[in-house]
Every structure is written in structure tokens, then in C-alpha cells.
Design an enzyme around this catalytic site. Structure first.
Site, PDB file in Angstrom:
ATOM      1  N   ALA A  69       0.866  -1.085  -0.037  1.00 21.41           N
ATOM      2  CA  ALA A  69       0.036   0.028  -0.108  1.00 21.41           C
ATOM      3  C   ALA A  69       0.984   1.268   0.085  1.00 21.41           C
ATOM      4  O   ALA A  69       1.190   1.822   1.051  1.00 21.41           O
ATOM      5  CB  ALA A  69      -1.100   0.064   1.206  1.00 21.41           C
ATOM      6  N   CYS A 153      -8.401   3.455 -10.076  1.00 20.84           N
ATOM      7  CA  CYS A 153      -8.730   4.747  -9.489  1.00 20.84           C
ATOM      8  C   CYS A 153     -10.113   5.114  -9.307  1.00 20.84           C
ATOM      9  O   CYS A 153     -10.944   4.157  -9.949  1.00 20.84           O
ATOM     10  CB  CYS A 153      -8.337   5.746 -10.664  1.00 20.84           C
ATOM     11  SG  CYS A 153      -9.177   5.625 -12.227  1.00 20.84           S
TER      12      CYS A 153
END
Ligand SMILES: Cc1cc2nc3c(=O)[nH]c(=O)nc-3n(C[C@H](O)[C@H](O)[C@H](O)COP(=O)(O)OP(=O)(O)OC[C@H]3O[C@@H](n4cnc5c(N)ncnc54)[C@H](O)[C@@H]3O)c2cc1C
Ligand SMILES: Cc1cc2nc3c(=O)[nH]c(=O)nc-3n(C[C@H](O)[C@H](O)[C@H](O)COP(=O)(O)O)c2cc1C
Ligand code: FES
Lengths: 325, 257
Positions: A69, A153
Site C-alpha cells: 500500500a 482509480c
């Protein structure tokens, strides 16, 4: 022996590339002569504005894989063009620029800035863009061979990712295709019910190629503290652990669309890469395994070459999609 | 594809005390190039378990390169079974090592917790060429975390030891040793390496007494090359990678929680 492959009007000297976010370390470390053997280089995803990235811990090792991440830490498109692009260009290998917008306007803004890179450098833009073969020695191309849309996204109205929605995928690809001076590759997320459908939507939007897979949403929990081990709470799983699923998805997408597919997910060596090519991938990318074995992409390339020799294959295209059913 | 990826031959692998081992390998070029505080990134497994390489500070670089390590998990346990003549897949030297002390420095205090002592010997080898007073404050958990440290003593380093249980040296954390030293804000410089809570303690002590220093930090690493941006820690200048911008940082620069 012909190892070259084509995406839209761009010819790559061979099908081996690196996955976005896994290559891009300092010049002082790499051996330029070796890096130049790659078919293409894909730098880390660039966003419109700079991003500082997620709080630590950003990575966690898992069985045969890892969770990351990072939070797309990057200098933003202006910073990328000024500070990073010149160094990538020096390598002399076609570049596939991975981009992500948090909304369609940001995507468009990034592409316009990338268009300007060649506009400002090309005396005769028409000629260099029409030429069928990419010429690394031809600096007027700005070294940029294609754009890869990181579709993991936000899809603002739907609280999902763009890559999880056929309509949003088709629209954004279409919008970028109308303005981009470069071929457009749509990079898909595996966190979907039917990846073939999403690939079809990208193709309908005009994508020149599909790349897959991005990472699987994943977690790891510290049982002592009962907290997530990842600073961002969840992350994305990659590495050899995901390879068989990636392979199945690449094959599914290959069967769904007519445009070329770039396959990735846990590729560690030539045998892995050949599996992806036989399943239908025109190009293959090494991601996580770069961290374990920085030579992995070259091992893949050398291994593919010897496989072709041993099996008397003259053209790599004989391998692509050659799966027997 | 990297100039710095090489396969080396293991010269020896020996146990120094209950918890610490020393691995020596033949890497002349690496030995010549390495700066104190830099590290090597070693692939401990032939297969995929564990997947990542493991980072180790360079303990000493003379004829051979040495690392000091503590077997605590799968990667370090695989290192412990390496034998003379085995090959070792190594990336390095990596990262940004220690800055040298400022001009006015007369006394260098190395403060190490556990295996964090590793980068201090190669540092000593460089610093002993100048006329510093060299002091090592070492905190180990138990007697099994203390080894003779002969190389330090032979180099003229004054060594003070503490253990959590008091089985060797003073009882308590390394901070109980602070009053053994006459710190001077102008002429003392600190180097520290160990668990984050320890570095944080040293940072607070140094800030209170206005003493400058360098800290070698840890974070889990994947690439070790500055490529994945996975090993970032927070500093006063934003996120910085431990593997490329560090492991050595200005002591006051790192932010701990
Ligand atoms: C720059 C740097 C220098 C280091 N130098 C040394 C050294 O000289 N000698 C030595 O013995 N150890 C050193 N370490 C720590 C060493 O890398 C870890 O002990 C090792 O990675 C543990 O691997 P494992 O598979 O044995 O255990 P694991 O089961 O993977 O880990 C055991 C514990 O160590 C933690 N850990 C795992 N990887 C790292 C890592 N990269 N950094 C810090 N903690 C980690 C885990 O969170 C876990 O709590 C250094 C670490 C860094 C970042
Ligand atoms: C540390 C890390 C960072 C990544 N960053 C990006 C990124 O910025 N953009 C992107 O499209 N994919 C990113 N990815 C996903 C990879 O490009 C790739 O799609 C995925 O990891 C699967 O391939 P692999 O198993 O070979 O790593 C990242 C992966 C890792 C492990
Ligand atoms: S470990 Fe990859 S950037 Fe530090």
C-alpha cells in the site's frame, strides 16, 4: 529469430517489460547495457498532482507474495517530466508511461502534458508518429511509446474503481483516446466479477491494448495488537502467489478482445512468462520478482530465446495464444 | 540487471554467543567500496519462502566482508545453516551510510541495542584512525545477547554493557549507561542503532542535552534499491526510504510515534 512484437503502431524489440511501480531505482545501481535489452520500461504510475504516499507500514511479506500500500508516491506529472523522464529516456528503451487521474479532468490534464513533451521536441511530429517502428535513437518521440491508464482509480459517482465498472472504463478510455498522441493501454484490476467484460469495454472505448493484472485487495492482521499490519489498512497482493489466477484472467481477456494483451502477475522466470504468452499475452511484465531477483526480466528474456531455439520457433508470434484446447 | 548483484562464497559462519552469529564471505570489491552504515541485501532462500531478501548491516570489511546477525525468523535461520563454500546471492553495498562527525568532535559515543551493534564495528575501524575518544554503550536483553566484543576493545573503544536482567553489566536498558559518559554538547557526537523505541530514547536524550548524532533505522524492505518505495519512514522532511535515503539519518530528523 524474431522476438519483436507490436502494440498499435509501436514495435518493441522483444516482449519483456517491467510492471509499473516495481522498477525505477537509481541509475548508479543498474547496468545500462543490460537494462537496454528490455522490450520496454514502465515507470511508476504518475498522477496530476504530487502524492506523498501512504503512512508506513507500506509492505508486508506473505506466502510467495507481498501486500503493498504505497499510495502511488510520485512527484506529479510536472515533476516527472522535469526530473524523472530525462533519466528514463537516457536508457534508450521505449517507455510506457503509467498514469492515474482521480477524475477524468486529471487524466486529460496528464495526457495533455505528455502530448506537449513530444510537441515541444518534435520538429516534424507527423512524420515521427506515423512511422511504424519505434526508433529509440529518434529522440523526437520523447522516448514515450505508449500511455498505460491505471484504472484502479476512483469512479466518483459509484464509490467503486473505474476498473470495476464497464461504462466508466469505456468512457475514460474513449476520452483519452480522442486526445492522446500515443497508443493507449488500459490496465485492469482483478477485483471484479468478470474481467472479460471490462476488457471488452476498454476495447470498445478504443484501447490499443489491455494490461493485467493489477493487485488483489488484501489484508494482514497482527494478532497481538488486533490491528492491520498495513498503514493504509488494506493493500494489494502481488507476486507468485497470484500467478495462476493472473494466468486464467489473461487467457479470459485474450479470448474476449482482439487487441493485444500485456500479461503480468507473479512472473519469476521464462517458464512463467511463456505460460502467459501461450495463454495469449503479446507482452509480459515482471513485477514483484524484480525485488527478489533484479535479473528476473533478463532471465525471462534469455529463457524465451532459448525456448525458441530449442523448439525451432522463428517468430515469437507463433507462441502468442498458442494454447491447445 | 544491477551492477551490485553478485554471488559470493561463504568463508565461515560461526556462533559468537547464544543469540548472535557472524557470517563471513569473500567479496573484495564490496569490501573496498562499502561505507560504514551501509548494508547488504541477501537472498536467504533458493525458492520463494521467504520471498524477500533480508537486509544486514555490514559488520566489518577487511579482507572479507562480515555480517553479525541474530536468527529470529525464517530468513535469518536459513542464513545460520550456510556453510563454508556455499554461495550467497548478495545485493550491495546499498543505502546511505553514516556521516562523519563534525570537525569539532572529540568524543564519539556509539549507543547500540541488541543486533544494532552490527554497524558500529566498521564505523570504529574508520573512526579509530582519528584521535577520538571512542565509547560503546551496549544494551542486550540477556547474557545470551552479549558476546566478547574483543574487536571493539582491541580498537581502543571503551565498552559499557547493560542487560535487561542484569546478568551481565548494569541492569536495565542501555539508557542506564548514559551516566557513565561525560557528554559534551560541543564535542560529543552520537551514533545509534537498535529497536525504534531505543532510538527514540536516544533522540530525546540527545535533544535535551543538545548533542548531535546519526541513527541507523530499520523498516521492512522489499527491493532495497529505492524502487518500490515500501520502506519509507517519516522524517522532518517527509517520507524517506530507509534503503536508499538511509539507513543512516540525522538523529533529530527521524519522527517516531
Ligand atoms: C538496514 C537494516 C540493517 C539490518 N541489519 C541487521 C544486522 O546487521 N543483523 C541482523 O541480525 N539484523 C539486521 N536487520 C534486521 C534483519 O533484516 C531482520 O532481522 C530480518 O529481516 C528478519 O528476517 P527473518 O526472516 O529471520 O524474520 P522475520 O520472521 O521475517 O521477522 C522477524 C521480525 O523481524 C521483523 N523484520 C522483518 N524484516 C525486517 C527488516 N527488514 N527490518 C527490520 N525488521 C524486520 C519482523 O517484523 C518481525 O518482527 C537489519 C534491518 C535493516 C532494515
Ligand atoms: C510495490 C508495488 C508497487 C506498485 N505500484 C503500482 C503502480 O504505481 N501502478 C500500477 O499500475 N501498478 C502498480 N503495482 C502493480 C504491479 O504493476 C503489478 O500489476 C502487480 O504487482 C502484479 O504483478 P506481479 O505479481 O509480478 O508484481 C505495484 C506493485 C507493487 C508490488
Ligand atoms: S525497500 Fe524498496 S524502496 Fe526501500
Amino acid at each position: 529469430m524474431n522476438l519483436s512484437v507490436k502494440i498499435a503502431n509501436v514495435t518493441f524489440q522483444n516482449p519483456v517489460t517491467v510492471a509499473s511501480g516495481t522498477f525505477g531505482h537509481a541509475e548508479k545501481y543498474y547496468n545500462l547495457k543490460e537494462v537496454r535489452k528490455l522490450g520496454a520500461i514502465v515507470p511508476k504510475t504518475v498522477t496530476f498532482y504530487p502524492q506523498v504516499g501512504n503512512p508506513p507500514v507500506r509492505i508486508w511479506e506473505t506466502p510467495s507474495g507481498m501486500i503493498n500500500a504505497i499510495g502511488i508516491e510520485n512527484p506529479g506529472i510536472d515533476g516527472f517530466i522535469q526530473a524523472k523522464l530525462p533519466n528514463f529516456k537516457k536508457i534508450g528503451v521505449p517507455l510506457i508511461i503509467s498514469i492515474l487521474g482521480h477524475n477524468p479532468q486529471e487524466f486529460v490534464g496528464i495526457v495533455e502534458k505528455l502530448n506537449n513533451v513530444i510537441l515541444s521536441e518534435a520538429k516534424d511530429l507527423k512524420e515521427s508518429l506515423d512511422s511504424s517502428a519505434y526508433r529509440p535513437q529518434n529522440d523526437r518521440m520523447g522516448g514515450i511509446a505508449a500511455i498505460e491508464l491505471n484504472l484502479s482509480c476512483p469512479n466518483l459517482q459509484h464509490k467503486t474503481l473505474v476498473a470495476q465498472d464497464t461504462q466508466a472504463t469505456q468512457e475514460i478510455v474513449k476520452q483519452i483516446k480522442t486526445i492522446s498522441k500515443f497508443p493507449v493501454i488500459a490496465k485492469l484490476s482483478p477485483n471484479v466479477t468478470d474481467i472479460g467484460e471490462i476488457a471488452l469495454a476498454a476495447e470498445a472505448g478504443g484501447a490499443d491494448a489491455i494490461s493485467l493484472i493489477n493487485t488483489f485487495t488484501a489484508m494482514s492482521i497482527d494478532i497481538k495488537t488486533r490491528q492491520s499490519r498495513i498503514g493504509n489498512f488494506t493493500g494489494g497482493l502481488s507476486g507468485p502467489a497470484i500467478r495462476p489466477i493472473a494466468l486464467a484472467m489473461v487467457h479470459q481477456v485474450y479470448k474476449s478482445v482482439k487487441i493485444p494483451v500485456i500479461g503480468m502477475g507473479g512472473i519469476a522466470n521464462a517458464d512463467d512468462a511463456l505460460e502467459f504468452m501461450i495463454a495469449g499475452a503479446t507482452m509480459v511484465a515482471v513485477g514483484t520478482m524484480n525485488f527478489v531477483n533484479p535479473r528476473a526480466p533478463l532471465d525471462v528474456l534469455e529463457g524465451i530465446t532459448s525456448y525458441m531455439k530449442e523448439n525451432k520457433i522463428a517468430d515469437i508470434k507463433e507462441i502468442i495464444g498458442s494454447l491447445k484446447e | 540487471m544491477d551492477k551490485i548483484q553478485n554471488t559470493y562464497r561463504v568463508i565461515s559462519n560461526e556462533r559468537l554467543c547464544a543469540h548472535f552469529w557472524r557470517l563471513t564471505f569473500d567479496a573484495p570489491q564490496l569490501a573496498q567500496e562499502v561505507q560504514p552504515g551501509q548494508f547488504v541485501h541477501i537472498r536467504t532462500a533458493d525458492g520463494l519462502e521467504p520471498l524477500f531478501r533480508r537486509p544486514f548491516s555490514i559488520y566489518r570489511a577487511q579482507r572479507y566482508v562480515e555480517i553479525l546477525y541474530e536468527p529470529i525468523g525464517p530468513g535469518t535461520r536459513l542464513l545460520a545453516v550456510k556453510q563454508k563454500g556455499d554461495s550467497l546471492d548478495v545485493l550491495g553495498p546499498l543505502g546511505t551510510g553514516f556521516k562523519m562527525p563534525p570537525e569539532r568532535t572529540k568524543q564519539v559515543v556509539m549507543i547500540a541495542g541488541g543486533i544494532g551493534v552490527a554497524p558500529m564495528l566498521i564505523l570504529t575501524d574508520i573512526l579509530k584512525k582519528k584521535k577520538y575518544e571512542l565509547i560503546l554503550l551496549y544494551g542486550g536483553r540477556t547474557r545470551g545477547h552479549v558476546y566478547p566484543m574483543k574487536e571493539f576493545k582491541d580498537s581502543g573503544v571503551k565498552v559499557y554493557i547493560s542487560t535487561d536482567d542484569g546478568s551481565v553489566g548494569s541492569k536495565g536498558r542501555v539508557s542506564v549507561l548514559f551516566d557513565k559518559v561525560h557528554f559534551n554538547p560541543l564535542t560529543t557526537f552520537i551514533y545509534t542503532c537498535g529497536p525504534n523505541p531505543m532510538i527514540k530514547g536516544v533522540q530525546e536524550f540527545a535533544a535535551k542535552h543538545n548533542i548531535g548524532g546519526q541513527a541507523s533505522c530499520e523498516e521492512i524492505m522489499a527491493c532495497g534499491l529505492g524502487a518500490c518505495l515500501g520502506c519509507s519512514i517519516e522524517t522532518k522532511h517527509g517520507y524517506r526510504t530507509v534503503c536508499y535515503d538511509g539507513p543512516a539519518f540525522d538523529l533529530e530528523e527521524v519522527i517516531f510515534y
